[in-house]
Design an enzyme around this catalytic site. Sequence first.
Site, PDB file in Angstrom:
ATOM      1  N   GLY A 242       0.714  -1.279  -0.040  1.00  0.00           N
ATOM      2  CA  GLY A 242       0.127  -0.131   0.077  1.00  0.00           C
ATOM      3  C   GLY A 242       0.946   1.584   0.117  1.00  0.00           C
ATOM      4  CD  GLU A 276       0.055  -9.639   1.822  1.00  0.00           C
ATOM      5  OE1 GLU A 276      -0.957  -8.697   1.147  1.00  0.00           O
ATOM      6  OE2 GLU A 276      -0.167 -10.730   2.420  1.00  0.00           O
ATOM      7  N   PRO A 277       4.294  -5.535  -0.872  1.00  0.00           N
ATOM      8  CG  PRO A 277       6.819  -5.000  -0.658  1.00  0.00           C
ATOM      9  CD  PRO A 277       6.223  -6.038   0.003  1.00  0.00           C
ATOM     10  N   GLY A 278       3.676  -4.112  -3.861  1.00  0.00           N
ATOM     11  CA  GLY A 278       3.575  -4.214  -5.728  1.00  0.00           C
ATOM     12  C   GLY A 278       3.950  -3.212  -5.901  1.00  0.00           C
ATOM     13  NE  ARG A 315      -3.178   2.451 -12.036  1.00  0.00           N
ATOM     14  CZ  ARG A 315      -2.893   4.139 -10.897  1.00  0.00           C
ATOM     15  NH1 ARG A 315      -2.198   4.768 -12.228  1.00  0.00           N
ATOM     16  NH2 ARG A 315      -3.160   4.185  -9.845  1.00  0.00           N
ATOM     17  CE1 TYR A 319      -8.555   1.759  -9.525  1.00  0.00           C
ATOM     18  CE2 TYR A 319      -7.123   2.176 -11.047  1.00  0.00           C
ATOM     19  CZ  TYR A 319      -7.721   0.308  -9.760  1.00  0.00           C
ATOM     20  OH  TYR A 319      -7.965  -0.567  -9.992  1.00  0.00           O
ATOM     21  CB  CYS A 345     -15.694   3.644 -30.155  1.00  0.00           C
ATOM     22  SG  CYS A 345     -15.015   3.892 -31.896  1.00  0.00           S
ATOM     23  CE1 TYR A 374      -2.006  -3.776  -8.559  1.00  0.00           C
ATOM     24  CE2 TYR A 374      -0.661  -1.997  -7.695  1.00  0.00           C
ATOM     25  CZ  TYR A 374      -1.264  -3.020  -7.384  1.00  0.00           C
ATOM     26  OH  TYR A 374      -1.276  -3.300  -6.297  1.00  0.00           O
TER      27      TYR A 374
HETATM   28  N1  LLP Z   1      -1.587  -7.281  -0.953  1.00  0.00           N
HETATM   29  C1  LLP Z   1      -3.319  -7.442  -0.660  1.00  0.00           C
HETATM   30  C2  LLP Z   1      -3.699  -8.259  -0.144  1.00  0.00           C
HETATM   31  C3  LLP Z   1      -3.543  -6.431  -1.279  1.00  0.00           C
HETATM   32  O1  LLP Z   1      -5.197  -7.093  -2.135  1.00  0.00           O
HETATM   33  C4  LLP Z   1      -2.836  -5.461  -2.535  1.00  0.00           C
HETATM   34  C5  LLP Z   1      -2.999  -4.698  -3.925  1.00  0.00           C
HETATM   35  C6  LLP Z   1      -1.531  -5.283  -2.194  1.00  0.00           C
HETATM   36  C7  LLP Z   1      -0.981  -6.221  -0.987  1.00  0.00           C
HETATM   37  C8  LLP Z   1      -0.647  -4.344  -2.806  1.00  0.00           C
HETATM   38  O2  LLP Z   1      -0.381  -3.414  -2.543  1.00  0.00           O
HETATM   39  P1  LLP Z   1       0.668  -2.140  -2.614  1.00  0.00           P
HETATM   40  O3  LLP Z   1       1.876  -2.040  -2.802  1.00  0.00           O
HETATM   41  O4  LLP Z   1       0.528  -2.301  -5.017  1.00  0.00           O
HETATM   42  O5  LLP Z   1      -0.197  -0.840  -2.977  1.00  0.00           O
HETATM   43  N2  LLP Z   1      -5.140  -1.469  -9.000  1.00  0.00           N
HETATM   44  C9  LLP Z   1      -5.497  -1.006  -8.901  1.00  0.00           C
HETATM   45  C10 LLP Z   1      -4.353  -1.115  -7.783  1.00  0.00           C
HETATM   46  C11 LLP Z   1      -4.917  -2.421  -6.544  1.00  0.00           C
HETATM   47  C12 LLP Z   1      -4.388  -2.800  -5.392  1.00  0.00           C
HETATM   48  C13 LLP Z   1      -4.753  -4.116  -5.198  1.00  0.00           C
HETATM   49  N3  LLP Z   1      -4.720  -4.783  -4.243  1.00  0.00           N
HETATM   50  C14 LLP Z   1      -4.818   0.687  -8.949  1.00  0.00           C
HETATM   51  O6  LLP Z   1      -4.167   0.741 -10.169  1.00  0.00           O
HETATM   52  O7  LLP Z   1      -4.286   1.405  -8.585  1.00  0.00           O
END
Ligand code: LLP
Length: 420
Positions: A242, A276-278, A315, A319, A345, A374
Amino acid sequence: MHSSGFYRNNNEELCVQGILVSDLAKKYGTPLFVYDSGLMKERYNVFLDTVANVKGNIHYAVKANDSLAIVSYFTKLGCGADIVSIGEFEKCIAAGMSPQKIIFSGVGKKNSEIEVALKNKILQFNIESQEELEDIYKVSSKLKMTANVCLRVNPNIAPNTHKKISTGEKETKFGIDFKNVNSIYKKLHELDYINPVGLAVHIGSQIFDFNFFYQAYLNLKNLADELVNSGYNVPTLDLGGGIGIHYDNNKAPNFSKYKSIISDLFTNTDYKLNFEPGRSLIAEAGILITKVIRNKKTKDKNFIIVDAAMNNLIRPTLYEAFHNIEPINKTNRSKILTDVVGPICETGDYIALDRKINKVENDELLAIRTTGAYSSVMRSNYNTRPDAKEIIIYENKDYLIREPETIRDLILKEKVIKYD
Ligand code: LLP
């Protein structure tokens, strides 16, 4: 030479690891996703340092970008994974990751998925409801295999992010109501084939006010301490992802602030922590290169129509997300106020609205920044548009990592039936 990230050379041309981005576009065509492994590695190392004062493990959130080459690079760096489907599980396995490093999250795991994960001895299931627990119990007792179970808590915290990516409030589908967690966790101990391993929280994505993390983690820790003091075993706390990143100025996230929060709360505790960083590991390591199809001018507005669209990057319309857009070759020129739109379109098919950017010529190349997370992973074939190619830059060389379907491939996957 810069070791990581996209940068401008002396002629103001966009480069990565000594390669001109325009050469990549020439070689592969557009639209094209380019990933810089150098920045991925740098981010992973910064995150390692961020969790160095605590017993922390990093589980990359595969949903941010599930390209096999991306997942396998993080695997090679030593990362585990956080997954939400068996598809993502298969990707991790194909990327060479041990199931012992994989956490299975998500509100809708099917029993068939639970079975595959269990048979492969994944690290743990982060479960989101009493009902899911019952299903996991059914599967694990049928297989006579023990499931490691972690309860995801819903702390009822609104972290001030976009409502579609806010997951910590009680109205959302995520997690178990805070006040029920204690009793459910205790009950886990009475079930055969269920091994309670801890508590989890993830309050949302793209969070900048880290007080929300502090509050969520503190609540989780208090809950865990209570259980431990009553004699229950809570070895792990999973702190989710997050961390917010800066889409507007390419500045790195505030990892040191995050580090101080984590250290304050967890240094000298016995909890093993999972992160859990994404987005914060991969977003800035990607750009989407697109070509200007044409400039269109009406009485009221300017439009730059490009060959990337909402099927490549949803995105902005989903969003209201902001992505910087820059000409690949920056030359001194005037700016215009314009929409940057794709060919699909839908009025919602845009990359930017009312943006002040450099005037551009037809056929000119633009970089849409910060599209490592994403972005391609949320692609579709809407308007029968094939997706974009993807390449990675590794040790100063470019590699094709995803060859999209051709229009012919798309047609071949479908069937015409006989209408009498
Ligand atoms: N852990 C869990 C349980 C999650 O649901 C998520 C993201 C993460 C970790 C990773 O979060 P991050 O570090 O990436 O913020 N598609 C959206 C973002 C959806 C996030 C879903 N869950 C966007 O483009 O902003």
